[in-house]
Design a protein around this motif. Sequence first.
Motif, PDB file in Angstrom:
ATOM      1  N   HIS A 188      -4.610  -5.915  19.208  1.00 46.67           N
ATOM      2  CA  HIS A 188      -4.484  -5.487  17.807  1.00 46.67           C
ATOM      3  C   HIS A 188      -3.169  -4.747  17.578  1.00 46.67           C
ATOM      4  CE1 HIS A 188      -6.209  -4.523  13.835  1.00 46.67           C
ATOM      5  NE2 HIS A 188      -5.517  -3.407  13.951  1.00 46.67           N
ATOM      6  N   ALA A 189      -2.742  -3.932  18.536  1.00 45.95           N
ATOM      7  CA  ALA A 189      -1.511  -3.156  18.370  1.00 45.95           C
ATOM      8  C   ALA A 189      -0.280  -4.061  18.304  1.00 45.95           C
ATOM      9  CB  ALA A 189      -1.363  -2.158  19.520  1.00 45.95           C
ATOM     10  N   SER A 190      -0.210  -5.070  19.178  1.00 43.68           N
ATOM     11  CA  SER A 190       0.949  -5.968  19.169  1.00 43.68           C
ATOM     12  C   SER A 190       0.958  -6.824  17.905  1.00 43.68           C
ATOM     13  CB  SER A 190       0.948  -6.858  20.420  1.00 43.68           C
ATOM     14  OG  SER A 190      -0.123  -7.782  20.413  1.00 43.68           O
ATOM     15  N   ILE A 191      -0.237  -7.213  17.458  1.00 44.17           N
ATOM     16  CA  ILE A 191      -0.334  -7.997  16.225  1.00 44.17           C
ATOM     17  C   ILE A 191       0.107  -7.151  15.034  1.00 44.17           C
ATOM     18  CG2 ILE A 191      -1.930  -9.192  14.665  1.00 44.17           C
ATOM     19  CD1 ILE A 191      -3.664  -9.722  17.231  1.00 44.17           C
ATOM     20  N   GLU A 192      -0.314  -5.891  15.017  1.00 48.09           N
ATOM     21  CA  GLU A 192       0.065  -4.982  13.933  1.00 48.09           C
ATOM     22  C   GLU A 192       1.581  -4.828  13.882  1.00 48.09           C
ATOM     23  OE1 GLU A 192      -2.077  -1.092  12.772  1.00 48.09           O
ATOM     24  OE2 GLU A 192      -0.443  -0.470  14.115  1.00 48.09           O
ATOM     25  N   LYS A 193       2.219  -4.700  15.045  1.00 52.74           N
ATOM     26  CA  LYS A 193       3.675  -4.567  15.102  1.00 52.74           C
ATOM     27  C   LYS A 193       4.355  -5.803  14.524  1.00 52.74           C
ATOM     28  CE  LYS A 193       7.468  -3.824  18.398  1.00 52.74           C
ATOM     29  NZ  LYS A 193       7.817  -3.618  19.831  1.00 52.74           N
ATOM     30  N   GLU A 194       3.832  -6.974  14.885  1.00 54.28           N
ATOM     31  CA  GLU A 194       4.381  -8.238  14.395  1.00 54.28           C
ATOM     32  C   GLU A 194       4.241  -8.345  12.873  1.00 54.28           C
ATOM     33  OE1 GLU A 194       3.262 -13.021  14.833  1.00 54.28           O
ATOM     34  OE2 GLU A 194       2.388 -11.531  16.170  1.00 54.28           O
ATOM     35  N   ILE A 195       3.048  -8.041  12.357  1.00 52.80           N
ATOM     36  CA  ILE A 195       2.793  -8.185  10.927  1.00 52.80           C
ATOM     37  C   ILE A 195       3.543  -7.127  10.121  1.00 52.80           C
ATOM     38  CG2 ILE A 195       1.002  -8.264   9.143  1.00 52.80           C
ATOM     39  CD1 ILE A 195       1.059 -10.635  11.148  1.00 52.80           C
ATOM     40  N   LYS A 196       3.663  -5.920  10.682  1.00 54.24           N
ATOM     41  CA  LYS A 196       4.444  -4.880  10.005  1.00 54.24           C
ATOM     42  C   LYS A 196       5.890  -5.339   9.820  1.00 54.24           C
ATOM     43  CE  LYS A 196       4.010  -0.473  11.089  1.00 54.24           C
ATOM     44  NZ  LYS A 196       4.145   0.855  11.766  1.00 54.24           N
ATOM     45  N   TRP A 197       6.445  -5.956  10.847  1.00 48.94           N
ATOM     46  CA  TRP A 197       7.824  -6.458  10.787  1.00 48.94           C
ATOM     47  C   TRP A 197       7.949  -7.538   9.705  1.00 48.94           C
ATOM     48  CZ3 TRP A 197      10.890 -10.778  11.387  1.00 48.94           C
ATOM     49  CH2 TRP A 197      12.220 -10.575  11.765  1.00 48.94           C
ATOM     50  N   LEU A 198       7.009  -8.484   9.679  1.00 49.13           N
ATOM     51  CA  LEU A 198       7.038  -9.544   8.666  1.00 49.13           C
ATOM     52  C   LEU A 198       6.846  -8.967   7.265  1.00 49.13           C
ATOM     53  CD1 LEU A 198       4.940 -12.348  10.421  1.00 49.13           C
ATOM     54  CD2 LEU A 198       7.411 -12.349  10.011  1.00 49.13           C
ATOM     55  N   ARG A 199       5.941  -7.993   7.151  1.00 49.13           N
ATOM     56  CA  ARG A 199       5.663  -7.400   5.845  1.00 49.13           C
ATOM     57  C   ARG A 199       6.913  -6.744   5.257  1.00 49.13           C
ATOM     58  NH1 ARG A 199       0.716  -5.549   3.518  1.00 49.13           N
ATOM     59  NH2 ARG A 199       0.995  -3.878   1.978  1.00 49.13           N
ATOM     60  N   SER A 200       7.696  -6.079   6.112  1.00 45.02           N
ATOM     61  CA  SER A 200       8.915  -5.436   5.622  1.00 45.02           C
ATOM     62  C   SER A 200       9.894  -6.472   5.087  1.00 45.02           C
ATOM     63  CB  SER A 200       9.569  -4.600   6.727  1.00 45.02           C
ATOM     64  OG  SER A 200      10.247  -5.413   7.664  1.00 45.02           O
ATOM     65  N   ARG A 201       9.956  -7.629   5.751  1.00 41.50           N
ATOM     66  CA  ARG A 201      10.872  -8.687   5.299  1.00 41.50           C
ATOM     67  C   ARG A 201      10.399  -9.280   3.972  1.00 41.50           C
ATOM     68  NH1 ARG A 201      14.498  -6.342   8.173  1.00 41.50           N
ATOM     69  NH2 ARG A 201      14.291  -6.619  10.407  1.00 41.50           N
ATOM     70  N   VAL A 202       9.084  -9.356   3.782  1.00 37.77           N
ATOM     71  CA  VAL A 202       8.547  -9.829   2.502  1.00 37.77           C
ATOM     72  C   VAL A 202       8.966  -8.880   1.391  1.00 37.77           C
ATOM     73  CG1 VAL A 202       6.458 -10.209   1.152  1.00 37.77           C
ATOM     74  CG2 VAL A 202       6.581 -11.049   3.502  1.00 37.77           C
ATOM     75  N   ILE A 203       8.757  -7.585   1.603  1.00 32.32           N
ATOM     76  CA  ILE A 203       9.069  -6.576   0.589  1.00 32.32           C
ATOM     77  C   ILE A 203      10.562  -6.564   0.273  1.00 32.32           C
ATOM     78  CG2 ILE A 203       9.096  -4.093   0.121  1.00 32.32           C
ATOM     79  CD1 ILE A 203       6.493  -3.908   1.775  1.00 32.32           C
ATOM     80  N   GLN A 204      11.394  -6.774   1.296  1.00 26.13           N
ATOM     81  CA  GLN A 204      12.844  -6.792   1.103  1.00 26.13           C
ATOM     82  C   GLN A 204      13.330  -8.074   0.423  1.00 26.13           C
ATOM     83  OE1 GLN A 204      14.172  -6.460   5.140  1.00 26.13           O
ATOM     84  NE2 GLN A 204      13.923  -4.236   5.235  1.00 26.13           N
ATOM     85  N   GLY A 205      12.452  -9.063   0.318  1.00 30.58           N
ATOM     86  CA  GLY A 205      12.860 -10.353  -0.236  1.00 30.58           C
ATOM     87  C   GLY A 205      13.699 -11.155   0.736  1.00 30.58           C
ATOM     88  N   ARG A 206      13.511 -10.903   2.041  1.00 29.59           N
ATOM     89  CA  ARG A 206      14.335 -11.560   3.065  1.00 29.59           C
ATOM     90  C   ARG A 206      13.555 -12.535   3.938  1.00 29.59           C
ATOM     91  NH1 ARG A 206      18.004  -6.543   5.505  1.00 29.59           N
ATOM     92  NH2 ARG A 206      19.251  -6.162   3.626  1.00 29.59           N
ATOM     93  N   MET A 207      12.382 -12.935   3.499  1.00 26.41           N
ATOM     94  CA  MET A 207      11.562 -13.808   4.339  1.00 26.41           C
ATOM     95  C   MET A 207      12.254 -15.138   4.643  1.00 26.41           C
ATOM     96  SD  MET A 207       8.934 -14.057   6.158  1.00 26.41           S
ATOM     97  CE  MET A 207       7.762 -12.793   5.710  1.00 26.41           C
ATOM     98  N   GLN A 208      13.062 -15.637   3.716  1.00 26.20           N
ATOM     99  CA  GLN A 208      13.758 -16.892   3.966  1.00 26.20           C
ATOM    100  C   GLN A 208      14.806 -16.770   5.063  1.00 26.20           C
ATOM    101  OE1 GLN A 208      12.926 -19.887   2.780  1.00 26.20           O
ATOM    102  NE2 GLN A 208      11.212 -18.844   1.776  1.00 26.20           N
TER     103      GLN A 208
END
Length: 452
Positions: free
Chosen positions: A344-364
């Motif tokens: 769960h901890a490693s998954i949380e780290k991964e999703i937190k990183w992706l979530r920040s890119r979504v919020i920044q508008g940098r997912m592409q």
Amino acid sequence: MDINKRFNMENLKSIILKAGTGDTGSIPLTSLDCFENRFVFETAVFYKPTLDPEKLEASLIKTLKAFPIVSGRIKSGPKNKLSINCCDAGVKFTVASCKEKMEKFGPDNNAKADLDYFLEKIESQTLVDKDTPIASFKITQMNGGGTVLGLSMAHGIVDYLSFGYFTMFWALETKGLSIPGPVLDRTLFEKNMDFDIDEDELEDEVLGYKYLKPLEIPEILKNYETYKNQIVGHVVSFSRTELNNIKNDASQGLPEGVWVSTNDAFCAYIWQFSSLFRNLDPNSKSKLLLISDIRSKMIPALPLNYFGNAVSNIISEMSVEELQKSPLSKVAYTVRKNVKAINHASIEKEIKWLRSRVIQGRMQQVITSMNLYKNDLFMSSVIAGAGYKEVDFGAGPPLWVTIPNIPVPWVVQLTPSSKGDGGIDMHLHITEESVKKLTSNEWTEKIHKYQK
């Protein structure tokens, strides 16, 4: 040449099929869904008997009522997040006839090169804020009997296990049977994660993802343009006996109390084999990326019928010299350790990183950190575990399940064996020159060294 003319294909029916439920609200997509939304899942399932299109259409309508996401549309929202508007705008449903015989496209003749023929394509770039179906279903009736079922669905709404669950539900509905409906609540995925994000603490890479820097774009575009028309799909079949022998060898000399799965062993073997086949520099390093279902790894665990993306990247790394010279057990043990490290901890780290890119508008600008054009290898066995080989619409299980070509080298996907012997088909994406080398007597003998 138009593919329909080339293959004597005629569309008998092509409609937007709706469930008749109307608008049932919106469901927000997770950060992982947002990343995956740039891709589309496509699968073709070959049936020797001829299936009844009218029965399939009627049961698909019933299935869509249980899966309102599938007939919805993807919408953008605040902070660059996406959601599914469950508006029942419909899916693409096509029935076609083909004057060619099934045998021409079966596993012995490698249908992968012509797989677009059996699919109604979905373009991921046209899905957001458009009235574009996010799923399509094509039923092709072959001359002399047999049916090919072409399935396409936006990756943003499903992983392969969810895709398989939908297809199994549809098949059982066709036979008047049922399984529990899907769990549609996507808030379950990120519900117990800590998203207190400090941008300064975010790493450049995390678990197989990285942020694409402007200076890297020319090289990536050059690699893609160089290889996109050179890569072909090639299928190598491994029998159940071979898989058992590979696992037995990988289990020799392991530390006490340690075990490896058949999947660990096989992926380790192909990683080791590919490094030799590609003649990698012994002084360099190589990575193996595996895709793993994480429903059971979450706290609390997600239900098996959770309908959405619930996968994580597993990264193993070794020096090429060590990879090539080590016994298979050591390589397989390396893979097993990294599989076990997903929690769960490693998954949380991964999703937190992706979530920040979504919020920044940098997912592409987020891409895989794997260099498949050089030393690395991508392998996915989730298709093999998604149950497509057991999808029976009332006329028996399929003859074969296959997937389209992927224009990136050294992407490996595993599906159930077309031979029905409990083995697997390895879908390998390499250049034509590499296919010639692999099918030579020397390398055929090497890759199948566990046959005996």
